[in-house]
Design an enzyme around this catalytic site. Structure first.
Site, PDB file in Angstrom:
ATOM      1  N   HIS A  24      -5.421   9.602  -0.779  1.00 14.41           N
ATOM      2  CA  HIS A  24      -5.391   8.790   0.447  1.00 14.41           C
ATOM      3  C   HIS A  24      -6.332   9.354   1.511  1.00 14.41           C
ATOM      4  CE1 HIS A  24      -3.758   6.367   3.788  1.00 14.41           C
ATOM      5  NE2 HIS A  24      -3.299   5.554   2.837  1.00 14.41           N
ATOM      6  N   HIS A  48       3.787  -2.369   3.238  1.00 14.11           N
ATOM      7  CA  HIS A  48       3.759  -0.988   2.725  1.00 14.11           C
ATOM      8  C   HIS A  48       5.079  -0.688   2.008  1.00 14.11           C
ATOM      9  CE1 HIS A  48       0.705  -0.856   5.932  1.00 14.11           C
ATOM     10  NE2 HIS A  48       0.149   0.142   5.243  1.00 14.11           N
ATOM     11  N   HIS A  75      -5.677   3.002  -4.708  1.00 12.03           N
ATOM     12  CA  HIS A  75      -5.714   3.324  -3.273  1.00 12.03           C
ATOM     13  C   HIS A  75      -6.148   4.784  -3.082  1.00 12.03           C
ATOM     14  CE1 HIS A  75      -4.927   1.951   0.734  1.00 12.03           C
ATOM     15  NE2 HIS A  75      -3.916   2.755   0.980  1.00 12.03           N
ATOM     16  N   ASP A 112       0.816  -1.219   0.000  1.00 18.27           N
ATOM     17  CA  ASP A 112       0.000   0.000   0.000  1.00 18.27           C
ATOM     18  C   ASP A 112       0.847   1.266   0.000  1.00 18.27           C
ATOM     19  OD1 ASP A 112      -2.192  -1.583   0.058  1.00 18.27           O
ATOM     20  OD2 ASP A 112      -3.004  -0.831   1.952  1.00 18.27           O
ATOM     21  N   ASP A 113       0.217   2.341  -0.482  1.00 17.27           N
ATOM     22  CA  ASP A 113       0.655   3.737  -0.303  1.00 17.27           C
ATOM     23  C   ASP A 113       1.716   4.211  -1.287  1.00 17.27           C
ATOM     24  OD1 ASP A 113      -1.095   3.763   1.777  1.00 17.27           O
ATOM     25  OD2 ASP A 113       0.427   3.663   3.353  1.00 17.27           O
TER      26      ASP A 113
END
Length: 785
Positions: free
Chosen positions: A159, A256, A155, A104-105
């Site tokens: 965010h 991540h 995603h 993620d991210d």
């Protein structure tokens, strides 16, 4: 009085000037628009950069502990892959002994490439749920990620917790991320993971409608089975332990690749993959897990062909022939209603170089809009840091200039006001005062009456430059014995001054404007520096007479602080750039030696001042010689005046550019005075409004209190400098109350004027001597405090 007979054609001059002014006005409008568009473009770039960094439109709210009473139990207890085939919620789990690595991210320029290297080294795929703003900032990483055979999911763009957002914001977050993916890697995707999500049992009544709506649009929402909690940075061993599924179960495992310092994730990943392989686990993407699950279901419902391996044994699995991609979309239909090509079927989900089942090839409008977005972000990524660096440099330079002005101005004041200070033997011989005049009927009488009270012997030469309003007749009707009116056909201010110099009877000439009044002692004070034989020219102290309006007060502050305080500094540095047209004195021989007032530039006063330096003459500032001038009374007139000054200064600097390599006094001006003028009269005024724009931007989107305090600190320094300048000139401090407003409004106008001038210079435009409308309200210097 002596009068020169004008030529017969002089009556046509006003019409030619009117036509020329009309043409100039027509040419100026596009340049003004261009200046405004440039400021708008820079503001837009800042807003885009702020949006990418979640400064603009950022929302840090995260919902927790909400009820899940409206969420179906089979979803709350189901697997981590949620789709809505046929409008019905369907959960899937990752097959046993299978891991779908998810990250993620990202992407992040530091950590994502390291993670990609580990995945490639171990020949396993990953599914990366990317943030759209990061995709647009680092498109090359996303392209490499896809080329390596990894899978992409959305995603959101900034965010944010979508459960707080409107339908329009949700659509924008998804569509903008799809465009970023299209621009970066030429794809769109059907996979989605919500920020701040975890396992399916955390779905609540607020987030459930979001998942349902996105599912109906063709998105597959992906949750977590096993969380490494690497964002806590607990240590490599705990990350590996927490990421390991229990009892040989399959899992969607969360790591991540961005969002913070990820060195522990990088250190743990390779060891984790090797450990899980040793336990008999295989690795796949989310699409691969879906296909394995669907394949297993089909094999359960029908006899297995001889020799065919059961679904889930092959890492990545094979796509079932004709099976719809993840999310159950119809062929050719991408999430959000964007039409895309179906993509290659039959490729392994984890195969390097193959199009993943969740991916669609971006084409048409989506592709071009995506590339435009990535290009705009690239411009913003370069422009905003560059501007920030430039503003920091400008800020340091401006503060340094303030410090230098205060120190040198104090030294100048003390030096010139010592009791024993003297330029030499008193200058008592008569001088010639030249008054160029074009249509000055409102002012010429007041100007000449003020000169009549001079305590120094003078002759007055009024050069009437083809006036049509009776200026010549008014001057003659005053009947002053020491006044000569010289008439010429309209030719401009430099020609009028040169004509006056030719008619001058004395070796010192004082030049002033036709709208200016002198105090009785002004001429005597102004000519005293000529006792020093090295002095070739003297700048006087110009004052704004009509200072009781807002515009007048702004200019009054500018004259006292920006002009006269500067001149004290330039005097000591021996690089005075400009003798004001309102009040200046010259040795006649020096003026003739440099060729008189040049018509090459619009700033004839700057031009001749630099020429004096290059001829080796010293140019000084005489603060006690005061002249009261009528400043422009409207924004339009102020624009015209400053446009001419700014453009003319650029012309003069370019004309005398060779002084940069000269020796002696000429080189001193070229290497000291010219850089100071360029930096503080051209470069910093361009950046000054951007400082205000950055300040407003920071107040709104970053930290209001800190930004306001920083702006007030800079304003305080300026106020201190202005107050000191007012003290030296013995002015009333009440006008400084207008300074904050001046910084907010006046400075923006000066920026536009300067940009206008730069555009004119670059496009080769030309201007004539422009006549400003006068009122004659500056009648006498009395009460001018």
């Amino acid at each position: 009085m002596a009068t020169t007979t004008p030529s017969r054609g002089r009556r046509r001059a006003p019409s030619r000037m009117t036509r020329a002014a009309g043409r100039a006005a027509a040419l100026q409008k596009p340049r003004v628009i261009l200046a405004l568009l440039l400021l708008l473009a820079l503001t837009s770039v800042m807003l885009l950069d702020g949006y990418l960094r979640a400064e603009v439109g950022g929302d840090e709210r995260v919902r927790s502990n909400a009820s899940s009473s409206k969420v179906p139990d089979d979803v709350l207890d189901g697997g981590p892959i949620l789709s809505f085939r046929g409008g019905q919620a369907q959960s899937r789990s990752v097959p046993d002994k299978t891991i779908a690595l998810t990250f993620d991210d990202g992407p992040n320029p530091t950590w994502t490439p390291q993670i990609l290297d580990i995945l490639e080294e171990n020949d396993v795929p990953g599914t990366f749920f990317v943030v759209g703003s990061m995709v647009s900032r680092y498109p090359d990483i996303v392209s490499d990620l896809v080329d390596q055979g990894n899978e992409i999911g959305i995603h959101t763009f900034t965010h944010v917790d979508l459960s707080y957002q409107s339908d329009a914001r949700i659509k924008r977050e998804m569509d903008q991320t799809q465009l970023a993916l299209a621009g970066a890697a030429g794809i769109t995707t059907t996979l989605f993971r919500a920020p701040y999500s975890s396992e399916t049992d955390a779905i609540d009544n607020y987030s459930w409608p979001v998942y349902k709506k996105l599912g109906e649009e063709g998105y597959t929402s992906v949750f977590v089975d096993t969380d490494s909690d690497d964002w806590k940075r607990p240590g490599v061993s705990k990350i590996i332990k927490w990421a390991t599924p229990s009892k040989n179960k399959g899992a969607s495992v969360l790591f991540h690749d961005a969002g913070g310092e990820r060195s522990q994730t990088v250190a743990a990943l390779g060891t984790y993959i090797k450990k899980m392989k040793a336990k008999g686990y295989t690795f796949t993407t989310i699409s691969g897990a879906i296909q394995q699950t669907d394949g297993a279901d089909r094999q359960t419902d029908s006899p297995q062909a001889d020799g065919q391996q059961p679904g889930g044994e092959q890492a990545g699995g094979e796509q079932a022939g004709g099976e719809q991609a993840a999310g159950g979309q119809a062929a050719g239909q991408a999430p959000g209603g964007q039409q895309e090509q179906q993509g290659q079927q039959g490729q392994q989900a984890g195969g390097a170089g193959g199009l993943q089942a969740a991916h669609r090839t971006a084409t048409g409008t989506t592709l071009y809009e995506g590339k435009a977005l990535v290009a705009a972000v690239t411009v913003a990524e370069w422009t905003v840091p560059g501007l920030a660096t430039g503003l920091a440099v400008v800020g340091v330079a401006v503060m340094g200039r303030f410090g230098m002005m205060l120190i040198l101005a104090r030294r100048h004041y003390r030096q010139r006001n010592r009791r024993r200070f003297s330029w030499g033997p008193a200058v008592t011989r008569p001088v010639s005062v030249i008054v160029p005049a074009y249509n000055e009927k409102e002012c010429i009488a007041n100007t000449l009456r003020s000169l009549a009270q001079s305590t120094h012997p003078i002759e007055i030469i009024v050069v009437d430059d083809g006036s049509t309003d009776g200026t010549k007749e008014i001057a003659e009707a005053l009947g002053m014995p020491n006044v000569r009116v010289v008439r010429q056909e309209n030719a401009g201010k430099p020609a009028a001054l040169n004509n006056g110099v030719r008619h001058a009877s004395h070796d010192i000439v004082v030049m002033m404007d036709g709208d200016t009044v002198f105090e009785a002692d002004t001429v005597r004070q102004l000519v005293q520096p000529f006792a020093d034989p090295d002095v070739g020219a003297v700048a006087g102290n110009a004052k704004v007479g009509n200072r009781d309006t807002v515009i007048g007060a702004w200019q009054h502050i500018e004259y006292v602080m920006g002009f006269n305080l500067d001149r004290r500094m330039y005097d000591l540095l021996r690089c005075m750039p400009t003798i004001p047209g309102a009040i200046g004195a010259f040795r006649r021989e020096a003026v003739l030696a440099v060729g008189g007032m040049s018509e090459d530039t619009l700033a004839e006063d700057t031009d001749i001042t630099i020429a004096m330096h290059r001829q080796g003459w010293r140019v000084v500032y005489q603060e006690h010689a005061r002249a009261w001038t009528e400043a422009p009374g409207s924004l339009k007139q102020l624009w015209s005046q400053r446009y001419r000054w700014s453009y003319g200064t650029m012309q003069a600097l370019w004309k005398h550019r060779k002084s940069l390599t000269d020796k002696g006094p000429s080189g001193r001006f070229g290497r000291v005075g010219m850089p100071l003028v360029v930096i503080f009269q051209i470069v910093t005024p361009v950046f000054a409004p951007l400082i205000d724009v950055f300040t407003v931007y920071s107040m709104i989107f970053i930290d209001f209190k800190a930004s306001l305090l920083a702006w007030l600190a800079v304003l305080s320094v300026q106020l201190v400098c202005a107050a000191y300048a007012f003290r030296l000139d013995r002015e009333k401090y009440r006008y400084l109350l207008m300074m904050p407003l001046q910084q907010l409004a006046y400075r923006q106008m000066m920026y536009l004027v300067l940009i206008h001038s730069c555009v004119t210079a670059l496009t080769g435009g030309r201007l004539r001597w422009q006549k400003l409308k006068r009122t004659g309200e500056v009648g006498t210097p009395a009460g001018a405090g």
